[in-house]
Design a protein around this motif. Sequence first.
Motif, PDB file in Angstrom:
ATOM      1  N   ARG A 238      73.430 112.444 -73.862  1.00 10.62           N
ATOM      2  CA  ARG A 238      73.320 110.848 -73.729  1.00 10.62           C
ATOM      3  C   ARG A 238      74.717 110.331 -72.994  1.00 10.62           C
ATOM      4  O   ARG A 238      74.987 109.359 -72.851  1.00 10.62           O
ATOM      5  N   SER A 239      75.752 111.408 -72.830  1.00 12.51           N
ATOM      6  CA  SER A 239      76.929 110.893 -72.002  1.00 12.51           C
ATOM      7  C   SER A 239      77.208 112.172 -71.077  1.00 12.51           C
ATOM      8  O   SER A 239      76.780 113.196 -71.065  1.00 12.51           O
ATOM      9  N   LEU A 243      74.405 113.068 -68.570  1.00 10.72           N
ATOM     10  CA  LEU A 243      73.959 111.647 -68.047  1.00 10.72           C
ATOM     11  C   LEU A 243      74.007 111.586 -66.476  1.00 10.72           C
ATOM     12  O   LEU A 243      73.247 110.996 -65.892  1.00 10.72           O
ATOM     13  N   PHE A 244      75.190 112.267 -66.033  1.00  9.72           N
ATOM     14  CA  PHE A 244      75.464 112.664 -64.480  1.00  9.72           C
ATOM     15  C   PHE A 244      74.227 113.143 -63.893  1.00  9.72           C
ATOM     16  O   PHE A 244      73.611 112.828 -62.831  1.00  9.72           O
ATOM     17  N   SER A 247      70.542 110.944 -64.891  1.00  8.46           N
ATOM     18  CA  SER A 247      70.165 109.535 -64.510  1.00  8.46           C
ATOM     19  C   SER A 247      69.273 109.311 -63.211  1.00  8.46           C
ATOM     20  O   SER A 247      68.462 108.262 -63.390  1.00  8.46           O
ATOM     21  N   GLY A 248      69.246 110.257 -62.350  1.00 14.04           N
ATOM     22  CA  GLY A 248      68.254 109.771 -61.356  1.00 14.04           C
ATOM     23  C   GLY A 248      67.181 110.055 -61.524  1.00 14.04           C
ATOM     24  O   GLY A 248      66.069 109.441 -61.416  1.00 14.04           O
ATOM     25  N   ILE A 250      65.813 110.019 -64.820  1.00 16.20           N
ATOM     26  CA  ILE A 250      65.293 109.071 -65.641  1.00 16.20           C
ATOM     27  C   ILE A 250      65.008 107.567 -64.998  1.00 16.20           C
ATOM     28  O   ILE A 250      63.788 107.187 -65.292  1.00 16.20           O
ATOM     29  N   LEU A 251      65.781 107.296 -63.939  1.00 15.94           N
ATOM     30  CA  LEU A 251      65.319 106.203 -63.242  1.00 15.94           C
ATOM     31  C   LEU A 251      63.855 106.415 -62.440  1.00 15.94           C
ATOM     32  O   LEU A 251      63.196 105.342 -62.541  1.00 15.94           O
TER      33      LEU A 251
END
Lengths: 378, 102
Positions: A238-239, A243-244, A247-248, A250-251
Amino acid sequence: MERWIERQKNILDFTLSSLFRRKWKNAALALVYVFLVFLLASVIFFTHALKQEAGIILQNAPEMIVQRSIAGRQAPIPLSYIDKLKDITGVSAVKKRLWGYYYDPTAGANYTVMAPEDVQLDPRSIIIGEGVSRTRQVFKGSTMRFRAYDGKIIAFEVKSIMPSESELVSSDLVLMSEDGFRRLFDASGEYATDLTLQVKNPRELSVIASKVVHALPDTRPILRDELLRTYESVFDWRSGMALFLVSGAILAFLILAWDKASGMSHEEKREIGILKGIGWETSEVVLMKFWEGMVVSLSAFLAGIILAYIHVFFTSAAFFEPALKGWAVLYPRFKLTPFIDASQVATLLFLTVVPYTLATVIPSWRAATVDPDSVMRM
Amino acid sequence: MRKSHAFLLYLALSGLCFCGLLAHGLFKKQADVEHLEAKCRLARTLQLTDMCLFTEASYTRHLSQADLHTAFQDYPMSLDHFPSGAIVPPPEIVRRTNGKVD
């Protein structure tokens, strides 16, 4: 029970036929879905495996490292501090560490140079990591030249190469004798890079750390627990790194689920209207849509998770390599040990299959409760 | 073959394949114990504090040894110079020290 199973199979047959009618659209959707699951699962598998491995290896790190700071920067620590540290109650042993960095202009790579106390080496020989050997193309018996602090070239003979299985900790290491280290960096014999402490009772570590700061105000202690927590947060999905990387994905998945949940196409609504018109009940329409969601999401989930496993544990996460490599010339090659547990699979299932299935069922339930006549006239 | 049967067959085969991979994971874990122990021994002998993941910058090579200034190498508002600096959070010790002044 048999009748119930047959009913489910009939609805599944109908659902699959309905999906095949829009096969290109659904195939594209499934492909994107597989890719998203693959990316999410790869990140979760990769970071979890690294976190577990770091946790196990760093349990063997020194219990406490004491560094000296001058004007906010790390500075060499006087060896006279060893006796002051030994005087602190609870400290059982103090060792010095000599280490630093060497930028190799030939390869454009940074090496970590160490002079370990417990490894006996000839002043003219070195032991190197597999990454150094690969980058500089030097092997056992080769000569490796280093430019010393005064510009003079010092040649070392490569005594051995550390095993490739240990690349995750040793890839960029160059081990040399204390004499060699001090000659290369003009390091004074009265100083070390930092000191490590061993304590009698690990539960007293924080108390001893405050005693160290009290006795030597220009030092900062780093506890092993802090090392472990640092790596835990780096690899926490989660971090940090995860996350880096994720994140793409997940979006993209949110957009996909949102698009699905925000409404159905005219054709889909018409289909529901016709089904209602020929006598299907709302529960059957919802069941049909539930199967539709399950067919797409479960197939994609299984395909994505299998591909992710192969990617992370067979190809050493080759897809992530450019992101992790950055500008580094020397990059460790390592094969991770699979650490997979039920919670990871459950998290993935919850993140991918559940939202998509819900996003398929809810709008169809809304459409199925409307009068079929008005839906067909739309 | 009915479409539903083909789909259920696909699910069963994929599930079986995934279970096979999980079994591979278990065997690999046992086979890797020796390698893991060797890495632990190396960390103990050399007194290592960090994993060798990013070698491009000192503060990403030795993540846990970074100090308060490493995040802003050039000036207080400077962006991180190295790509790996953007994907790793600051070490625990920096966050702990900053906690007192935040």
